[in-house]
Enzyme design. Structure first.
Site, PDB file in Angstrom:
ATOM      1  N   GLU A 431      43.726  17.474  58.869  1.00 28.54           N
ATOM      2  CA  GLU A 431      44.926  17.972  58.175  1.00 28.54           C
ATOM      3  C   GLU A 431      45.736  16.827  57.576  1.00 28.54           C
ATOM      4  O   GLU A 431      46.907  16.637  57.877  1.00 28.54           O
ATOM      5  CB  GLU A 431      45.772  18.826  59.123  1.00 28.54           C
ATOM      6  N   GLU A 523      38.383  23.926  62.873  1.00 23.30           N
ATOM      7  CA  GLU A 523      39.368  24.274  63.899  1.00 23.30           C
ATOM      8  C   GLU A 523      39.699  25.749  63.739  1.00 23.30           C
ATOM      9  O   GLU A 523      39.926  26.216  62.620  1.00 23.30           O
ATOM     10  CB  GLU A 523      40.605  23.391  63.700  1.00 23.30           C
TER      11      GLU A 523
END
Ligand code: GAL
Length: 830
Positions: A431, A523
């Site tokens: 991220e 994820e």
């Protein structure tokens, strides 16, 4: 003669000699070195913690040192503090500045050797001195580093002093608990001047079939001598204790030179590595000079082929294999960040038992022991490098030193890890804030190139966020609207496999957006749960917090979260939702769930007094939450019937009862022998549920297939807490000063029934050659020290960890709690 022979001629002469002697192996003496190439260097360090950071943080003659063995994490020894600058991310445990020192002597025989010190990881900003000489610094807390000590050493009686300064005082610098100190192993490495370089072997298997495998071994040989050398490189391949192949190569190497030597071996009928059968081979790389063994280096490797197929997903040795993975942070619960091989192994055992076959080392290079265990136990690893690039996520994080260090750190990671058969993907980031713009694409390409100069046998990915919409400062996910802001990193060409975190709604778009790139759900999930706590009704979904940018706004007043699969973070999904989608589509190679175990820090949806996470399928003490059995019923061959919650409620209260089951087509539930009906999972259901008014007694479930009983499960209403029961994961452990026994305390009533809401405080005493090194209950709000000898149970359970001393003997643990019958257990140290 030396003077008159040129290099080529010398090598030819040497090859001729080797040829003469090589026919009979007798010219190659000494199958083992008479010194440890890599010796454990963890014992008896002195430690000093400079709690208050003053201008002058140096140590002096009057410094009071404490003696300890590494690995060591000083943060875990501290108390939780609401005002700790590490904040909720760091679990309210503090950082600080610490000094480590070790005195040691080197025998005269070390004089003609090369001696270096290797740190597997120091969190963070370490600086090292030997005998007053500055060796260097390493800001990254998750990377290994090595310093050559040779020029500065004293030999014989004069001692050497190594000094390490560890500065983890600038906070916050992490979004999760990092730990502080020399929290991984330290090694003293001794080699001949001519030796296999650090991480100097690179073993790949370019051609693999059932009948044979080509094993390519590249060895980097370093000659740190002032003279040119002629030598022989021998690589022997072992399958367990049997040598299966050997190959030799004579070589000459100039003074100060580093040379790569490639050897190819054909293995017949190779035993393949897979998650189900993780077969390992071992290569012994050896250097001989004049027939004498002078260096020996061991590398485990596996033989496997794999592919991420656009339609079929992950194929391992030609077989479609769904990656059923979990993300893991590096802390070991009450042991903190200080690594212990048995503690990692226990985590992996618990996960394997659930059916997990994949680990993502979120979001940093892991301890090498974790990778060794993944090789041995069969996990498909995504080895991740960074949580941020040049744009920081917390004020003092790695983003501040990105420019200077990222290349060195990434290279160090790939070099160290590239022989592990368990690794299939390199993740260059999680991220990353720059992912939305051209800079992210540019850095992504740079990192991918760095990886590929060292390893092209695996895929490069990143845990990205899917495209988003930003309207009136409100951020929403983009599912179908192509006008949304695209992810620049995803489109940069840097990645071999697209990895998105969460946003399962976008998966369906993947094949349209990236028809030529495979997909992995890097994820998923982010469901929240407290073990043993249940809210009703269980079939409503709660989103805590409601908005991802408005954290800490929803929840229960006592900071619990229901352990039914019903509460999720806004960016995530429930467990069942994510798995149903991954299960359904072949092109989805698999998933890494957030997270396998709870970890310290990031107590979403709460803040203080919560100090550890709620995301885990397994709590911080290692006790599974109920959803563990949903996965077990789906991911393993074990027959499962898991019934929950407990059976201690108010008379007449409406209680939801769930069952996870497999190998059966129905489950019938009975309350005090009366049937409450039979339920079947319909369509893609993953559990069944009954809604029942509570009545004390016995709840029984029977699963059946074609009318025949498959399994039975009973839960009884417990009376008052009356006694403690101890159960060790292992009753016999090694007397090596490191091994651990994990002992569970169950609180029972006087009939031996588990008391599901008991939170009694338990005290532990240990007799014998061992120590209590950790206590925990899995309660994210508990503020008792993890390093104490007392701890309150959470919902009937508590954990105590006993570490062996080094004498073969028996240690005895006694657990007491006011008003409860005490319990004792013996642990044998062998
Ligand atoms: C993700 C992030 C993880 C963790 C998780 C919590 O976005 O990658 O590190 O913060 O959220 O749900």
């Amino acid at each position: 003669m030396q003077l008159f022979l040129n290099r080529k001629f010398k090598l030819a002469f040497y090859i001729a000699c080797v040829g003469l002697f090589g026919a009979c192996n007798s010219s190659l003496k000494n199958e083992a070195l008479d010194f440890d190439r890599k010796a454990d260097f963890n014992d008896k360090w002195s430690f000093y913690l400079n709690d208050s950071i003053r201008d002058n943080d140096t140590i002096s003659e009057t410094t009071e040192w404490r003696t300890l063995n590494l690995p060591h994490d000083w943060s875990i020894e501290k108390l939780f503090d609401e005002n700790s600058p590490t904040g909720h991310g760091g679990g309210y445990l503090s950082g600080g500045l610490g000094w480590y020192k070790k005195e040691f002597s080197i025998d005269e025989s070390g004089k003609n050797k090369l001696i270096s010190i290797v740190f597997d990881g120091v969190y963070s900003n370490s600086q090292v001195w030997i005998n007053g000489h500055y060796l260097g610094k390493r800001p990254n807390g998750y990377i290994w580093f090595e310093y050559n000590l040779t020029p500065f050493l004293n030999y014989g009686k004069t001692k050497n002093v190594i000094l390490v300064k560890v500065d983890n005082s600038k906070q916050p610098n992490s979004r999760w608990y990092s730990g502080s100190g020399i929290y991984r192993n330290v090694w003293l490495k001794t080699t001949a001047k001519l030796h296999v370089d650090t991480w100097g072997t690179y073993i790949t298997t370019p051609k693999v079939s059932k009948d044979s495998a080509v094993v390519k071994i590249e060895t980097a040989v370093q000659n740190s001598d002032r003279q040119e050398k002629t030598a022989m490189l021998r690589t022997r391949i072992f399958d367990a204790n049997t040598m299966v192949k050997t190959v030799k190569e004579a070589f000459a190497i100039g003074a100060g030179q580093n040379q790569k030597i490639t050897q190819n071996i054909l293995l017949d009928a190779p035993k393949l590595w897979s998650d189900a059968h993780p077969h390992l081979y071992r290569a012994y790389t050896e250097i001989f000079v004049d027939g004498e063994l002078i260096d020996q280096y061991k590398t485990n490797f596996g033989v496997r082929s794999f592919k991420f197929d656009l339609d079929k997903g992950f194929m391992l040795n030609g077989k479609q294999t769904k990656i059923k993975g979990v993300c893991m942070h590096h802390d070991l619960g009450p042991l903190g960040a200080a690594i212990n091989t048995r503690a990692i192994e226990r985590q992996l055992e618990i996960l394997k038992e659930m059916g997990v076959n994949g680990i993502r080392t979120s979001h940093n290079p892991p301890a090498p022991e974790l990778l060794d265990l993944c090789d041995e136990m069969g996990f498909i690893v995504m080895d991740e490098a960074f949580d941020m690039w040049e744009r920081s996520k917390t004020k003092f994080d790695y983003g501040n030193v990105w420019e200077e260090w990222h290349k060195k750190d990434l290279e160090a990671q790939i070099l160290r890890d590239r022989n592990h058969p368990s690794i299939f993907m390199w993740s260059i980031g999680n991220e990353i804030p720059e992912q939305w713009n051209e800079r992210g694409a540019e850095i992504g390409r740079e990192l991918s190139k760095i990886v590929k100069t060292l390893d092209t046998t695996r895929l490069v990915t990143a845990g990205m966020n899917p495209p988003i919409h930003i309207k009136n400062k409100e951020v929403t996910l983009q599912f179908e609207d192509t006008a949304a802001e695209p992810n620049a990193l995803a489109g940069s060409g840097a990645l071999d496999i697209i990895g998105y975190n969460y946003a399962h709604q976008t998966y369906a778009q993947h094949q349209k957006n990236f028809p030529n790139t495979p997909f992995i759900a890097t994820e998923t999930t982010s469901t929240l749960q407290t073990r043993g706590h249940y809210d009703f009704p269980s079939d409503t979904t709660k989103i805590w917090p409601v908005r991802w940018d408005k954290v800490f706004t929803e929840g229960n007043p006592d900071n619990t979260v229901s352990a039914f699969d019903q509460v999720r973070a806004p960016w995530g999904s429930l467990h069942e939702t994510a798995w149903k989608i991954i299960k359904k589509h072949d092109y989805l190679s698999g998933m890494y769930i957030w997270t396998g175990f709870d970890y310290i820090g990031e107590p979403t949806p709460y803040t203080w007094p919560s100090r550890s996470s709620y995301f885990g399928i397994v709590d911080l003490a290692g006790f599974p939450k109920d959803v563990y059995y949903m996965y077990q019923s789906e991911w393993t061959d074990k027959t499962v019937l898991h019934l929950f919650p407990h059976w201690n409620w108010k008379e007449g209260q409406t209680v939801d009862i769930w069952a996870y089951y497999n190998h059966a087509d129905e489950v019938e539930l009975f309350l005090n022998e009366k049937s409450l009906g039979t339920k079947r999972k319909e369509a893609d259901d993953l559990h069944v549920m009954w809604r029942v008014p509570f009545e004390a007694g016995t709840l029984k479930a029977i699963s059946r297939k074609n009318g025949a009983v498959v399994m039975e499960k009973e839960i009884k209403t417990a009376g008052k807490a009356a006694q403690l029961k101890l159960h060790a994961d292992r009753n016999t452990i090694k007397a090596n000063g490191k091994d651990l026994s994990f002992i569970t305390v169950n609180i029972q009533d006087n009939k031996g029934i588990f008391v599901p809401k008991a939170n009694n405080k338990i005290s532990f005493q240990l007799g014998g050659d061992g120590k209590i090194v950790g206590v925990a209950s899995g309660d994210p709000t508990n503020h008792e020290s993890f390093k104490g000898t007392k701890h309150s149970a959470l919902n009937g359970k508590c954990l105590v960890i006993v570490q062996a001393g080094d004498k073969a003997s028996t240690v005895t643990l006694t657990a007491t709690s006011p008003g409860l019958k005490e319990a004792t257990i013996n642990i044998q140290l062998n």
